[in-house]
Design a protein around this motif. Structure first.
Motif, PDB file in Angstrom:
ATOM      1  N   GLU A 154     -17.751  12.387 -17.722  1.00 58.00           N
ATOM      2  CA  GLU A 154     -16.505  11.848 -17.184  1.00 58.00           C
ATOM      3  C   GLU A 154     -16.698  10.444 -16.612  1.00 58.00           C
ATOM      4  O   GLU A 154     -15.888   9.546 -16.828  1.00 58.00           O
ATOM      5  CB  GLU A 154     -15.947  12.794 -16.103  1.00 58.00           C
ATOM      6  N   LYS A 155     -17.785  10.256 -15.860  1.00 50.86           N
ATOM      7  CA  LYS A 155     -18.065   8.917 -15.313  1.00 50.86           C
ATOM      8  C   LYS A 155     -18.367   7.932 -16.444  1.00 50.86           C
ATOM      9  O   LYS A 155     -17.959   6.765 -16.394  1.00 50.86           O
ATOM     10  CB  LYS A 155     -19.240   8.978 -14.337  1.00 50.86           C
ATOM     11  N   ASP A 175     -15.178   6.904 -17.953  1.00 52.92           N
ATOM     12  CA  ASP A 175     -14.423   6.056 -17.026  1.00 52.92           C
ATOM     13  C   ASP A 175     -14.913   4.612 -17.064  1.00 52.92           C
ATOM     14  O   ASP A 175     -14.114   3.673 -17.147  1.00 52.92           O
ATOM     15  CB  ASP A 175     -14.547   6.620 -15.607  1.00 52.92           C
ATOM     16  N   LYS A 235     -14.020   2.909 -20.338  1.00 51.78           N
ATOM     17  CA  LYS A 235     -12.609   2.517 -20.358  1.00 51.78           C
ATOM     18  C   LYS A 235     -12.374   1.254 -19.527  1.00 51.78           C
ATOM     19  O   LYS A 235     -11.567   0.395 -19.893  1.00 51.78           O
ATOM     20  CB  LYS A 235     -11.732   3.656 -19.834  1.00 51.78           C
ATOM     21  N   LYS A 236     -13.082   1.139 -18.380  1.00 53.53           N
ATOM     22  CA  LYS A 236     -12.965  -0.082 -17.573  1.00 53.53           C
ATOM     23  C   LYS A 236     -13.471  -1.294 -18.361  1.00 53.53           C
ATOM     24  O   LYS A 236     -12.881  -2.369 -18.318  1.00 53.53           O
ATOM     25  CB  LYS A 236     -13.750   0.071 -16.276  1.00 53.53           C
TER      26      LYS A 236
END
Length: 664
Positions: free
Chosen positions: A59-60, A63, A66-67
């Motif tokens: 998940e990290k 994330d 995506k950033k």
């Protein structure tokens, strides 16, 4: 155990970039992100952090990828977009979201092909190989790994050897999965040899050694397999890398299961499951649970322990549901196989038969017949696929070339016709334009000739005629003002002026007549003294003005006599006007040579004038009135025609000097 190929291939992606979530490195990158503006450095930091979380925290990892993608899109950094898309795909493969990962990899591939970026394109092809291997499409996976290898071999840099070693490992994994053990070991050994040359690659080295252990297990060399896996475990225990250690523990669980050492199998599998659950990889979790269930079932059947058998059924049922959800066919067929064994032990023969039928269906499916092949069949299929693609491509290319040939012929013919028409049209237009240009030129010259002709007549004849008219008026209206001597002197001057006027008129009319059709200079040798003599005669009626002529070198010029005579006459006439009401009026003509140039000057001691009053000598837009005789305009045009430069020096109350500069 049949799921090891997926585990091996997935881990290789991690090895390429990092050895697990290093807190110090992540903190350092976060500091860079905090202190850096929105640029490529910040985007790269996001992607590096995303890689650190690969398999440790999906998940990290998603994330941060995506950033990085959002920032890359904002600053329109194509390479950053490609890297972010590739990182998203890695995590999506780990989650089993194969369709989304395929879309992201396609976008990344397009970007790196357009750049072109051979290095990162090699990384994308590696991910395509990993994706296809996890979907059970081994020929396609092998094809992509070979493409990746070719790209990395074409690059130079500190990571070249590392990436080549990784691709060797992935190729070995495919051979391992297709049960071509000999070539699998060969490629593992190639990878191991490269990793031994690299510092800080103990994890990668250990994982290749462990992979060889899985080959020995499939060859039923269980003791050798366990020893090899334990050797890999020993290396990993010194690195404190728990995620790679979890994989090796899982493989040891499988090896001990195959060697019928069920307690150790359960122990290692459970040890692995705890870490794998942290990673969040559902397929990998299901495979490990399947191992635990199978080990409990075998142990219970062997010992007669209903508790172990129940644990076995419980874990296998859980594995079945998870594998149905993920769609992993290879793990599903093993679930049905082990459950059939369980139902048979429980004497539930109908359920056992149903489970066995499902096992047979998956075993005989196209998936297994196409992908569970020997090395030779795999290579033959890959070669056939490539050949078929090439044949089809060649056929399409030939058809396209044939069509292009006829299109080209038609296009050339059409262009030829259009070209001929345009050429003819251009020639006609050119001839018409030439005629129009000639007519315009002739008309313009005629207009100029007419204007100059009348200007000359107006300017050069005005002064003599005015003097003559003045005398006649004086004689008629005030005869008593003239005594006999004055009357005789005036008559003589009038006769002399009239004769000069007549001569001037004849010169001007004869010259103007010859110039009407072709107003161009006709240069010849001219004596400067004769020019000034004629001009002096023209102004003979100006008795009160003293004329002087300085020509010590008796100069001669090669120019148009009439042009120059008209210029001097007009300039002298202007000087005469400037001397009205001046004491001791004087006009001085000078002629001299300097640096192969001839200079003629006319100087008066009159009132002088401003620069604006001489503007018509230089500015073609300046228009003189009719009363002025167009004198300065005429001087300017005639001087330009004979390549004569005019300089004016005039000072108020001090007089004026006008200098003509000619090439003799």
């Amino acid at each position: 155990m049949k799921f090891y190929a997926r585990i091996l291939i997935l881990l290789v992606c991690q090895i390429c970039f990092c050895q697990g979530p290093n807190a110090k490195k992540i903190d350092s990158l976060l500091a860079v992100i905090k202190s850096t503006k929105a640029d490529t450095t910040k985007c790269s930091a996001y992607n590096q952090i995303s890689n650190f979380y690969l398999y440790s925290n999906i998940e990290k990892g998603v994330d941060y990828a995506k950033k990085g993608l959002a920032l890359a899109n904002k600053i329109n950094w194509k390479k950053g977009i490609g890297l972010s898309r590739m990182n998203l795909a890695k995590h999506q493969i780990s989650k089993g979201d194969f369709d989304t990962s395929m879309k992201n990899l396609k976008i990344a591939e397009g970007i790196f092909l357009a750049e072109p970026d051979v290095y990162n394109l090699g990384g994308v092809y590696n991910q395509f190989g990993i994706l296809n291997a996890n979907k059970g499409k081994f020929p396609d996976a092998l094809d992509y790994f070979f493409k990746s290898l070719k790209n990395f071999e074409a690059t130079k840099g500190k990571n070249t050897k590392l990436n080549i070693a990784v691709i060797y490992q992935n190729i070995a994994n495919i051979y391992n999965a297709t049960e071509n053990f000999e070539n699998s070991v060969i490629h593992y050994d190639k990878s191991i040899a490269l990793f031994k040359q690299l510092k800080g690659e103990d994890v990668s080295l250990a994982m290749n050694i462990a992979s060889k252990g899985t080959v020995y297990q499939k060859q039923k060399k269980y003791v050798l397999a366990i020893d090899t896996l334990l050797a890999a475990e020993k290396i990993l225990l010194q690195t404190n890398e728990k995620y790679p250690l979890a994989f090796v523990s899982s493989w040891l669980g499988s090896a001990y299961l195959a060697a019928e050492r069920y307690t150790l199998s359960i122990e290692y599998s459970k040890r692995s499951l705890e870490t794998i659950t942290e990673m969040g990889d559902q397929v990998l979790i299901a495979a490990t649970i399947q191992n635990i269930g199978h080990a409990y079932l075998k142990k219970g059947i062997k010992s007669g322990s209903n508790a172990d058998i129940s644990l076995g059924f419980e874990n296998l049922s859980k594995s079945l549901e998870m594998n149905k959800k993920s769609g992993n066919l290879e793990l599903l067929l093993n679930d049905y196989k082990h459950l059939s064994e369980y139902y048979e032990y429980k004497k539930d023969f109908k359920a056992s038969l149903d489970a066995h039928k499902n096992f047979a269906i998956y075993s005989d499916s196209i998936y297994n017949t196409k992908n569970k092949q020997s090395l030779k069949n795999l290579e033959d299929e890959r070669t056939i696929q490539l050949n078929n693609k090439q044949i089809l491509l060649n056929k399409i290319t030939l058809e396209n070339k044939e069509r292009q040939k006829w299109y080209l012929i038609f296009g050339i013919a059409l262009l030829g016709i259009i070209g001929i028409l345009l050429f003819k049209q251009s020639q006609n237009r050119k001839k018409t334009n030439e005629k129009l240009q000639l007519l315009n030129t002739e008309l313009d010259e005629a207009n100029k000739a007419k204007t100059r002709f009348f200007s000359i007549l107006n300017h050069d004849l005005r002064s003599p005629v005015s003097n003559l008219v003045f005398f006649l008026q004086l004689q008629k209206e005030s005869p008593e003002m003239l005594d006999e001597e004055s009357k005789k002197r005036m008559q003589d001057k009038t006769m002399e002026g009239a004769e000069n006027l007549l001569n001037s008129m004849e010169d001007i009319l004869q010259w103007s007549k010859s110039q009407m059709e072709n107003f161009k200079p006709q240069p010849k040798k001219v004596a400067v003294s004769s020019l000034f003599e004629e001009v002096r005669n023209h102004f003979s009626s100006e008795e009160n003005i003293r004329f002087t002529f300085e020509n010590p070198e008796s100069l001669q010029l090669h120019t148009d006599e009439n042009y120059l005579k008209t210029i001097i006459r007009n300039l002298t006439g202007n000087a005469v006007k400037a001397l009205r009401d001046i004491e001791n009026p004087t006009i001085t003509w000078r002629a001299w040579q300097e640096n192969n140039q001839t200079f003629l000057s006319i100087t008066d001691n009159g009132k002088g004038a401003t620069d604006h009053q001489f503007r018509a000598l230089y500015d073609e837009k300046e228009v003189s009135g009719i009363k002025s005789g167009l004198g300065l305009h005429l001087i300017r045009d005639l001087a330009k025609a004979i390549d004569c430069k005019i300089d004016v020096y005039s000072k108020i109350d001090s007089g004026t000097t006008i200098t003509l500069k000619l090439f003799s």
